[in-house]
Design an enzyme around this catalytic site. Structure first.
Site, PDB file in Angstrom:
ATOM      1  N   LYS A 161      40.166  36.151  40.539  1.00  0.00           N
ATOM      2  CA  LYS A 161      40.726  36.315  39.188  1.00  0.00           C
ATOM      3  C   LYS A 161      41.905  35.379  38.956  1.00  0.00           C
ATOM      4  O   LYS A 161      42.004  34.713  37.911  1.00  0.00           O
ATOM      5  CB  LYS A 161      41.117  37.777  38.962  1.00  0.00           C
ATOM      6  CG  LYS A 161      39.934  38.730  38.899  1.00  0.00           C
ATOM      7  CD  LYS A 161      40.396  40.163  38.674  1.00  0.00           C
ATOM      8  CE  LYS A 161      39.204  41.110  38.519  1.00  0.00           C
ATOM      9  NZ  LYS A 161      38.341  41.145  39.722  1.00  0.00           N
ATOM     10  N   GLY A 179      32.712  40.961  36.930  1.00  0.00           N
ATOM     11  CA  GLY A 179      33.124  39.572  36.880  1.00  0.00           C
ATOM     12  C   GLY A 179      32.880  38.836  38.179  1.00  0.00           C
ATOM     13  O   GLY A 179      32.206  37.807  38.210  1.00  0.00           O
ATOM     14  N   ASP A 180      33.432  39.345  39.279  1.00  0.00           N
ATOM     15  CA  ASP A 180      33.229  38.713  40.581  1.00  0.00           C
ATOM     16  C   ASP A 180      32.740  39.738  41.600  1.00  0.00           C
ATOM     17  O   ASP A 180      33.021  39.629  42.788  1.00  0.00           O
ATOM     18  CB  ASP A 180      34.521  38.043  41.066  1.00  0.00           C
ATOM     19  CG  ASP A 180      35.660  39.048  41.259  1.00  0.00           C
ATOM     20  OD1 ASP A 180      35.596  40.141  40.666  1.00  0.00           O
ATOM     21  OD2 ASP A 180      36.608  38.736  42.003  1.00  0.00           O
ATOM     22  N   GLU A 181      32.005  40.711  41.138  1.00  0.00           N
ATOM     23  CA  GLU A 181      31.509  41.783  41.999  1.00  0.00           C
ATOM     24  C   GLU A 181      29.982  41.748  42.071  1.00  0.00           C
ATOM     25  O   GLU A 181      29.301  41.596  41.053  1.00  0.00           O
ATOM     26  CB  GLU A 181      31.966  43.143  41.479  1.00  0.00           C
ATOM     27  CG  GLU A 181      33.478  43.321  41.498  1.00  0.00           C
ATOM     28  CD  GLU A 181      33.892  44.665  40.941  1.00  0.00           C
ATOM     29  OE1 GLU A 181      33.131  45.244  40.134  1.00  0.00           O
ATOM     30  OE2 GLU A 181      34.971  45.156  41.315  1.00  0.00           O
TER      31      GLU A 181
END
Length: 282
Positions: free
Chosen positions: A167, A204-206
């Protein structure tokens, strides 16, 4: 001056839909002009042939059941199947059919729905997949997870993966570069998994990975280590040294339903992430 109606065949041949008449065994007795336009065969090429021969092999069993229903006197208003065009391509059809016992024939009217079916497939894909990476999304994950849990004869492990520091780096370098990294990570994760494993992007980044047949935490953690190494190898400048924290949960040891397994894997991922942060501290 009296009006003379044209032959019924000439009227039917003006219709854009295919009109077919078959005998009780499914042999063609008559087809309209649109049949050739849609499926490619001239009327003289199909007379006497069985209708089922032109149906796509994968749809013949369902079509036979639908025919049985019609022959039992139950009209079929909107049945879909696929036909093989004379040149070999697939044609999606929607049929209305009725058995006429007083004439001993079955009457069917078919409308081509190939473009509609292609649109439906696109919408189905969009509903179940992440538009950025092309991976299945949270909705598809839930379906697959519940299906895997329902297979009581098979062990299952769930991995919850989150990128470390993504993030902050994404805000620093820009979302376009961040999207490139996410696509690269998704491809590397997909390539690192076994045939039959399942991966979805859930945030998002999972990412969440399902490992059907995984025997326990030890085997699952070894897969998690492989995935971490795959993420670390991703090279998308200006990102460097991006890592991943992976949490593990096993069914039935850590839960017997989707919510419990995801919650357990997520909690374990935060334990791993905290450990990474502690190891990185001076």
């Amino acid at each position: 001056m009296p009006t003379t109606l044209p032959p019924l065949g000439e009227i039917l041949d003006l219709l854009p839909d295919a009109v077919c008449v078959v005998d009780p065994e499914g042999h063609y007795l008559a087809v309209s002009a649109a049949f050739e336009h849609i499926i490619g065969y001239r009327p003289d090429e199909v007379m006497g042939r069985r209708m089922i021969e032109l149906v796509h092999p994968d749809d013949r069993a369902a079509t036979a059941l639908a025919v049985q229903r019609v022959m039992e006197g139950r009209p079929l208003p909107h049945f879909r199947n696929r036909y093989l065009h004379r040149d070999g391509h697939v044609v999606d059809m929607q049929w209305s059919a009725k058995w006429l016992p007083e004439y001993g024939v079955r009457l069917a009217v078919g409308h081509q729905v190939t473009e509609l079916r292609e649109l439906e497939r696109k919408l189905e894909y969009m509903a179940g997949h992440d538009p950025l990476t092309g991976l299945p999304n949270r909705y598809r994950l839930r379906e697959e997870l519940e299906r895997a849990i329902g297979d009581s004869e098979q062990a299952l492990a769930v991995l919850y993966l989150d990128l470390d520091g993504f993030k902050a780096a994404n805000d620093r370098h820009g979302h376009a570069q961040g999207d490139r990294l996410l696509c690269e990570v998704a491809n590397r994760l997909r390539q690192a998994l076994r045939h039959g494993d399942f991966i979805a992007r859930v945030g998002g980044d999972e990412f969440v990975v399902l490992l059907p047949g995984c025997a326990g935490h030890g085997d699952a953690r070894r897969v998690a280590d492989t995935l971490q190494a795959s993420v670390a190898a991703a090279e998308v400048p200006p990102f460097a040294g991006i890592g991943a924290s992976v949490g593990v949960a096993c069914c039935p040891a850590d839960g017997r339903d989707a919510e419990a397994l995801l919650r357990c894997a997520d909690a374990d991922m935060y334990v791993v992430k905290h450990r990474h942060r502690g190891a990185a501290a001076p």
